[in-house]
Motif scaffolding. Structure first.
Motif, PDB file in Angstrom:
ATOM      1  N   ALA A   2       0.834  -1.201   0.000  1.00 27.67           N
ATOM      2  CA  ALA A   2       0.000   0.000   0.000  1.00 27.67           C
ATOM      3  C   ALA A   2       0.877   1.264   0.000  1.00 27.67           C
ATOM      4  O   ALA A   2       0.590   2.226  -0.715  1.00 27.67           O
ATOM      5  N   ALA A   3       1.948   1.249   0.775  1.00 24.47           N
ATOM      6  CA  ALA A   3       2.847   2.390   0.831  1.00 24.47           C
ATOM      7  C   ALA A   3       3.494   2.658  -0.533  1.00 24.47           C
ATOM      8  O   ALA A   3       3.791   3.812  -0.875  1.00 24.47           O
ATOM      9  N   LEU A   4       3.678   1.614  -1.321  1.00 28.44           N
ATOM     10  CA  LEU A   4       4.279   1.754  -2.649  1.00 28.44           C
ATOM     11  C   LEU A   4       3.238   1.951  -3.745  1.00 28.44           C
ATOM     12  O   LEU A   4       3.572   2.029  -4.923  1.00 28.44           O
ATOM     13  N   GLY A   5       1.957   2.018  -3.343  1.00 23.92           N
ATOM     14  CA  GLY A   5       0.888   2.230  -4.317  1.00 23.92           C
ATOM     15  C   GLY A   5       0.598   1.010  -5.161  1.00 23.92           C
ATOM     16  O   GLY A   5       0.049   1.128  -6.268  1.00 23.92           O
TER      17      GLY A   5
END
Length: 87
Positions: free
Chosen positions: A82-85
């Motif tokens: 999620a942090a990396l999209g």
């Protein structure tokens, strides 16, 4: 018996013991290769029947873990993704 004779006896005993250890390891390595070949055969059979062997290996890895350990890893993985999209 002279000290040199005692040292020589201990040396030959140590050499014999070392040889036995090495031979045991060699036998185990041979068995390990045989087992690896058997696993490869099973994976080939599974692939031939349409199973995704990468997923099967992942499932085996998950089954080896303690209960809850996989869930925690999955949660961290999803957080990173999620942090990396990615999700």
């Amino acid at each position: 018996m002279a000290d040199a004779d005692i040292a020589e006896d201990k040396g030959s005993i140590a050499a014999q013991e070392l040889r036995l250890f090495i031979e045991r390891v060699e036998r185990l390595e041979e068995e390990k290769k045989g087992i690896a070949d058997d696993i490869k055969d099973v994976m080939s059979e599974m692939k031939g029947r349409g199973y995704d062997t990468k997923i099967v290996r992942k499932l085996i890895s998950i089954r080896k873990k303690k209960k809850g350990e996989h869930d925690e890893e999955q949660m961290v993985l999803e957080t990173y993704m999620a942090a990396l999209g990615m999700i």
